[in-house]
Write an enzyme that holds these catalytic residues in place. Structure first.
Site, mmCIF file in Angstrom:
data_model
loop_
_atom_site.group_PDB
_atom_site.id
_atom_site.type_symbol
_atom_site.label_atom_id
_atom_site.label_comp_id
_atom_site.label_asym_id
_atom_site.label_seq_id
_atom_site.Cartn_x
_atom_site.Cartn_y
_atom_site.Cartn_z
ATOM 1 N N HIS A 149 0.827 -1.205 0.000
ATOM 2 C CA HIS A 149 0.000 0.000 0.000
ATOM 3 C C HIS A 149 0.863 1.257 0.000
ATOM 4 C CE1 HIS A 149 0.837 0.826 4.271
ATOM 5 N NE2 HIS A 149 0.684 -0.474 4.467
ATOM 6 N N CYS A 165 3.103 -4.952 6.545
ATOM 7 C CA CYS A 165 2.861 -4.623 5.138
ATOM 8 C C CYS A 165 4.111 -4.070 4.459
ATOM 9 C CB CYS A 165 1.746 -3.587 5.028
ATOM 10 S SG CYS A 165 0.145 -4.179 5.609
#
Length: 189
Positions: A149, A165
């Site tokens: 992301h 992440c």
């Protein structure tokens, strides 16, 4: 200034350079300390065939140690290299093969229970927009709660700063989002 003053200064600087040269050369030859990577290694190119049998719908390698994300298009014509943020610790790091299962522009964020346990000040939910830690675009992986992301906090890129992440600058995730399709194979190594 007299010519002799300049000559003395030049001689002194030249002598110091000669004396320091062996130490400088040795410092350059020394390997980086354990766990520390030199910046150049972070941006060396890789080849997809070292990690995948075929390109299929495309391929992504997220190199956690060097903090770089590599992307190859399905036809192999496009290769992109992006600096990234990576998990804060090895306990938060998941490595292995996965794939992109969903894409979202303007993702909302719901911290996991373990994230809220580590930091009780986190909200239960955050809508898309400025301040959302997922940035402007998100690529969801087949592993629950693991994503590639963007981020509004550009200080995080190139650092161990996430809860699992892989983060990219917003303009980089926007470019990757446009190229990587659902089904793109992903390796976190």
């Amino acid at each position: 200034m007299s010519r002799s003053g300049l000559t003395r200064r030049s001689t002194l600087l030249g002598g110091l350079t000669v004396l320091a040269s062996p130490a400088l050369l040795r410092a350059q030859e020394q390997p980086a300390p354990e766990g520390v990577r030199r910046n150049m290694s972070s941006f060396r190119t890789r080849h997809w065939s070292d990690h995948f049998d075929t390109l299929g719908k495309g391929a992504i390698v997220a190199d956690i140690d060097s903090r770089a994300l590599h992307y190859w298009s399905p036809d192999g014509e496009t290769y992109r290299l992006f600096p990234s943020s990576v998990p804060k610790s090895d306990e938060l790091t998941r490595r292995g093969y996965t794939e992109i299962v969903r894409k979202k522009v303007g993702p909302s964020w719901t911290p996991t229970a373990s994230m809220r346990e580590r930091d009780p000040s986190l909200p239960e939910f955050m809508a898309a927009g400025e301040g959302n830690p997922l940035g402007t675009h998100a690529l969801y992986l087949s592993w629950p709660a693991y994503l590639i992301h963007g981020t509004h906090d550009t200080r995080k890129i190139g650092r161990r700063s996430s809860s699992g992440c892989i983060g990219l600058y917003n303009n980089h995730i926007e470019a990757l989002f446009a190229q990587a399709d659902v089904g793109t194979q992903v390796l976190l190594l």
